[in-house]
Write a protein that holds these residues in place. Sequence first.
Motif, PDB file in Angstrom:
ATOM      1  N   THR A   2      10.152   7.277 -14.927  1.00 13.64           N
ATOM      2  CA  THR A   2      11.082   7.062 -13.721  1.00 13.64           C
ATOM      3  C   THR A   2      10.446   5.926 -12.847  1.00 13.64           C
ATOM      4  OG1 THR A   2      11.116   9.513 -13.346  1.00 13.64           O
ATOM      5  CG2 THR A   2      11.761   8.088 -11.527  1.00 13.64           C
ATOM      6  N   ALA A   3      11.305   5.193 -12.605  1.00  9.09           N
ATOM      7  CA  ALA A   3      10.758   3.810 -12.002  1.00  9.09           C
ATOM      8  C   ALA A   3      10.541   4.138 -10.583  1.00  9.09           C
ATOM      9  CB  ALA A   3      11.977   2.756 -12.100  1.00  9.09           C
ATOM     10  N   PRO A   4       9.322   3.738 -10.244  1.00  6.94           N
ATOM     11  CA  PRO A   4       8.786   3.882  -8.545  1.00  6.94           C
ATOM     12  C   PRO A   4       9.858   3.200  -7.747  1.00  6.94           C
ATOM     13  CG  PRO A   4       7.378   2.139  -9.713  1.00  6.94           C
ATOM     14  CD  PRO A   4       8.361   2.547 -10.823  1.00  6.94           C
ATOM     15  N   THR A   5      10.016   3.604  -6.602  1.00 15.49           N
ATOM     16  CA  THR A   5      10.908   3.336  -5.551  1.00 15.49           C
ATOM     17  C   THR A   5      10.138   2.137  -4.775  1.00 15.49           C
ATOM     18  OG1 THR A   5      10.152   4.922  -3.999  1.00 15.49           O
ATOM     19  CG2 THR A   5      11.870   5.428  -5.160  1.00 15.49           C
ATOM     20  N   PRO A   6      10.768   1.293  -3.775  1.00 16.28           N
ATOM     21  CA  PRO A   6      10.073   0.096  -3.388  1.00 16.28           C
ATOM     22  C   PRO A   6       8.992   0.681  -2.392  1.00 16.28           C
ATOM     23  CG  PRO A   6      12.471  -0.159  -3.342  1.00 16.28           C
ATOM     24  CD  PRO A   6      12.182   1.103  -3.965  1.00 16.28           C
ATOM     25  N   SER A   7       9.200   1.956  -1.796  1.00 12.03           N
ATOM     26  CA  SER A   7       8.120   2.524  -0.930  1.00 12.03           C
ATOM     27  C   SER A   7       7.021   3.089  -1.500  1.00 12.03           C
ATOM     28  CB  SER A   7       8.778   3.652  -0.150  1.00 12.03           C
ATOM     29  OG  SER A   7       9.276   4.641  -0.811  1.00 12.03           O
ATOM     30  N   ARG A   8       7.331   3.420  -2.787  1.00 13.84           N
ATOM     31  CA  ARG A   8       5.904   4.173  -3.840  1.00 13.84           C
ATOM     32  C   ARG A   8       5.185   2.769  -4.157  1.00 13.84           C
ATOM     33  NH1 ARG A   8       8.144   7.916  -8.140  1.00 13.84           N
ATOM     34  NH2 ARG A   8       5.928   8.195  -8.537  1.00 13.84           N
ATOM     35  N   ARG A   9       6.066   1.665  -4.488  1.00 15.62           N
ATOM     36  CA  ARG A   9       5.171   0.355  -4.959  1.00 15.62           C
ATOM     37  C   ARG A   9       4.430  -0.027  -3.825  1.00 15.62           C
ATOM     38  NH1 ARG A   9      10.041  -0.580  -8.052  1.00 15.62           N
ATOM     39  NH2 ARG A   9      10.981  -2.014  -6.201  1.00 15.62           N
ATOM     40  N   ARG A  10       4.779   0.221  -2.561  1.00 11.13           N
ATOM     41  CA  ARG A  10       4.003  -0.535  -1.434  1.00 11.13           C
ATOM     42  C   ARG A  10       2.765   0.340  -1.292  1.00 11.13           C
ATOM     43  NH1 ARG A  10       8.863  -0.829   1.520  1.00 11.13           N
ATOM     44  NH2 ARG A  10       8.624   1.010   2.365  1.00 11.13           N
ATOM     45  N   HIS A  11       2.843   1.697  -1.748  1.00 11.90           N
ATOM     46  CA  HIS A  11       1.640   2.474  -1.563  1.00 11.90           C
ATOM     47  C   HIS A  11       0.809   2.603  -2.711  1.00 11.90           C
ATOM     48  CE1 HIS A  11       2.888   4.123   2.285  1.00 11.90           C
ATOM     49  NE2 HIS A  11       3.972   4.658   1.721  1.00 11.90           N
ATOM     50  N   ARG A  12       1.241   1.916  -3.867  1.00 13.57           N
ATOM     51  CA  ARG A  12       0.675   2.037  -5.081  1.00 13.57           C
ATOM     52  C   ARG A  12      -0.796   1.288  -4.888  1.00 13.57           C
ATOM     53  NH1 ARG A  12       3.510   0.121 -10.383  1.00 13.57           N
ATOM     54  NH2 ARG A  12       4.663   1.931  -9.690  1.00 13.57           N
ATOM     55  N   ALA A  13      -1.668   2.011  -5.648  1.00 16.38           N
ATOM     56  CA  ALA A  13      -3.160   1.332  -5.583  1.00 16.38           C
ATOM     57  C   ALA A  13      -3.119  -0.062  -5.898  1.00 16.38           C
ATOM     58  CB  ALA A  13      -4.048   1.935  -6.586  1.00 16.38           C
ATOM     59  N   LEU A  14      -3.868  -1.021  -5.136  1.00 17.58           N
ATOM     60  CA  LEU A  14      -3.932  -2.598  -5.332  1.00 17.58           C
ATOM     61  C   LEU A  14      -4.197  -3.062  -6.522  1.00 17.58           C
ATOM     62  CD1 LEU A  14      -5.374  -2.952  -1.628  1.00 17.58           C
ATOM     63  CD2 LEU A  14      -3.030  -3.075  -2.331  1.00 17.58           C
ATOM     64  N   THR A  15      -4.482  -4.215  -6.702  1.00 15.56           N
ATOM     65  CA  THR A  15      -4.696  -4.750  -7.846  1.00 15.56           C
ATOM     66  C   THR A  15      -5.709  -4.340  -8.676  1.00 15.56           C
ATOM     67  OG1 THR A  15      -3.914  -6.827  -6.863  1.00 15.56           O
ATOM     68  CG2 THR A  15      -4.925  -7.219  -8.919  1.00 15.56           C
ATOM     69  N   ALA A  16      -5.682  -3.971  -9.948  1.00 11.44           N
ATOM     70  CA  ALA A  16      -6.824  -3.442 -10.764  1.00 11.44           C
ATOM     71  C   ALA A  16      -7.958  -4.464 -10.835  1.00 11.44           C
ATOM     72  CB  ALA A  16      -6.296  -3.254 -12.094  1.00 11.44           C
ATOM     73  N   LEU A  17      -9.149  -3.927 -10.595  1.00 12.96           N
ATOM     74  CA  LEU A  17     -10.143  -4.705 -10.509  1.00 12.96           C
ATOM     75  C   LEU A  17     -11.569  -4.320 -11.284  1.00 12.96           C
ATOM     76  CD1 LEU A  17     -11.509  -7.283  -8.950  1.00 12.96           C
ATOM     77  CD2 LEU A  17     -12.200  -5.828  -7.237  1.00 12.96           C
ATOM     78  N   ILE A 302       5.302   9.341 -24.835  1.00 15.16           N
ATOM     79  CA  ILE A 302       6.034  10.777 -25.058  1.00 15.16           C
ATOM     80  C   ILE A 302       7.246  11.133 -23.956  1.00 15.16           C
ATOM     81  CG2 ILE A 302       3.855  11.395 -26.176  1.00 15.16           C
ATOM     82  CD1 ILE A 302       3.305  12.997 -23.727  1.00 15.16           C
ATOM     83  N   GLY A 303       7.572   9.860 -23.383  1.00 14.75           N
ATOM     84  CA  GLY A 303       8.683   9.972 -22.634  1.00 14.75           C
ATOM     85  C   GLY A 303       8.623  10.674 -21.079  1.00 14.75           C
ATOM     86  N   GLU A 304       7.199  10.684 -20.695  1.00 14.71           N
ATOM     87  CA  GLU A 304       6.886  11.246 -19.455  1.00 14.71           C
ATOM     88  C   GLU A 304       6.790  10.248 -18.389  1.00 14.71           C
ATOM     89  OE1 GLU A 304       4.634  15.368 -21.068  1.00 14.71           O
ATOM     90  OE2 GLU A 304       3.550  13.942 -19.882  1.00 14.71           O
ATOM     91  N   ASP A 305       6.670  10.510 -17.207  1.00 13.27           N
ATOM     92  CA  ASP A 305       6.441   9.649 -16.066  1.00 13.27           C
ATOM     93  C   ASP A 305       4.828   9.612 -15.968  1.00 13.27           C
ATOM     94  OD1 ASP A 305       6.193   8.492 -13.767  1.00 13.27           O
ATOM     95  OD2 ASP A 305       7.532   9.710 -12.429  1.00 13.27           O
ATOM     96  N   PRO A 306       4.346   8.477 -16.074  1.00 12.72           N
ATOM     97  CA  PRO A 306       2.892   8.387 -15.778  1.00 12.72           C
ATOM     98  C   PRO A 306       2.300   8.645 -14.348  1.00 12.72           C
ATOM     99  CG  PRO A 306       3.937   6.158 -15.901  1.00 12.72           C
ATOM    100  CD  PRO A 306       5.028   7.154 -16.372  1.00 12.72           C
ATOM    101  N   GLU A 307       3.217   8.884 -13.493  1.00 15.05           N
ATOM    102  CA  GLU A 307       3.080   9.110 -12.195  1.00 15.05           C
ATOM    103  C   GLU A 307       1.856   8.105 -11.478  1.00 15.05           C
ATOM    104  OE1 GLU A 307       4.098  13.989 -11.868  1.00 15.05           O
ATOM    105  OE2 GLU A 307       2.080  13.544 -12.637  1.00 15.05           O
TER     106      GLU A 307
END
Length: 495
Positions: A2-17, A302-307
């Motif tokens: 499931t594609a994340p919504t814009p609000s979910r993208r804003r909350h997503r953890a920041l750039t992997a480091l 396997i067709g699941e949302d990685p959440e």
Amino acid sequence: MTAPTPSRRRHRALTALAAGGALLAVLTTTHGAVAEPAGPHRPSVRQWATDATTTGARLEAPVPLTTATGPADTTVRVNPGLRFQKLTGFGASLTDSSAAVLYRMKKSERSALMRQLFSPTEGIGLSTLRQPIGASDFATKGYSFDEVPAGRTDYGLRHFSLDHDTRRILPLLREAKALNPRLTVIASPWSPPSWMKTEGSMIDGKLIDKPAVYDAYARYLVKFVQGYEKAGVPVDYLTVQNEPQALLRADYPGTDLPVAQEARVIERLGAALRAAGLRTKILGFDHNWAEHPFDAKAHTDIGEDPEPDYPYDLLSTRAARWIAGTAYHCYYGDPRAQSALKASFPDKDVFETECSGGGASRTIGAMNNWARSMVFWNLALDEKHGPHTGGCTGCDGAVTIDSTTAAVTRTAHYYTLAHFSRFTRPGATRIAASVLPAEGDTSPLQATAFRNPDGSTALVVLNPDPEKPRTATLTAPGVRETTTVAPGATVTYTW
């Protein structure tokens, strides 16, 4: 997926480091961790240093402040008036593997080492432990506390037993608790018992999606907490699954537990803990700052949302009323993810519950982003990084205990923890510490600071540059000192 919504993208953890830890070598080991202010007007600043250029040296007292003249490269300002989270403390995990190597020692030698690890007055004062509930990858064998023959179930938990832990783990925990009565215990399962799993195995698979299984698993965790408390080891915090986004863990216990399933377990667990009169608090998630691409791909394949927004989604469910905070690991992502979550859920705490190889850099990063704890992985391992059943083949403990001689070697993990645990106390408050580097400095100092309940201050500074020393002016009310921080060094200043 499931594609994340814009609000979910804003909350997503920041750039992997992939933040590397500084090379650590030595730490002074003076007894009496916390410095007392010399007077109300001009506190005396002392320093304890782990210098990457002096490998093998052992300082037995705080070294004189390394003063410098002329303009400093960096200013580090400490503001005790700006306060953040309170600490539970710093520590590691007393895994089944750690217990096994500790029991290779003579009792007198083991007791001396435990004092060095946990005593606030005779040692480095470790004050937080994370305990696996059953086997992890660092165990002498696979086990849960309620295993039955394949094809059978035990919804009544008639076969529940803590016998495995009574031999070595619980005695060590009681000893640690006696040495440091303010010890916080956080418990986490790597897998439910096999009969609760879709694959009939503690390795990989999911929790069976049935109300009776959720109920049984919640009661299983309650029985664990009750058993530990009866054995003299109260459990302060509890998570319901280590690394719930982990799929394809082929050689050690693990469970893929989606948000919806974790929420169902927590709703039952919260009510069951309350009904049992237990004060144990629940932490959610217990995984990385950002989802690792391996785990995300395993789900999408396997067709699941990685959440990818797992901690946000979990705290948006009805189960949130039972969740005291979120547990994070340091293996992927950026610690600023903790601050992003805290901004969205300010009434929920943040804990760092597992980190191996992170060093002072990740510890400072976690502290500066609301973590109430920093828990490294194994407390003790042998020279072969074991024993273990799978998973990490190169992890170090805080100490290494030789499998032949039982000789003890303190690792970089030990010294990193000591820079924090030795000079802070449970209940200390993180205070503001800002770093103002010189223009063009591509590897600036990193810093975090704490005010202890007795009014003393501890400031931890890391120079991540392995080649170039830094001069720094330290400023705080009543304090102004210009000092030199050696290349790759971690320094704790106290006043």
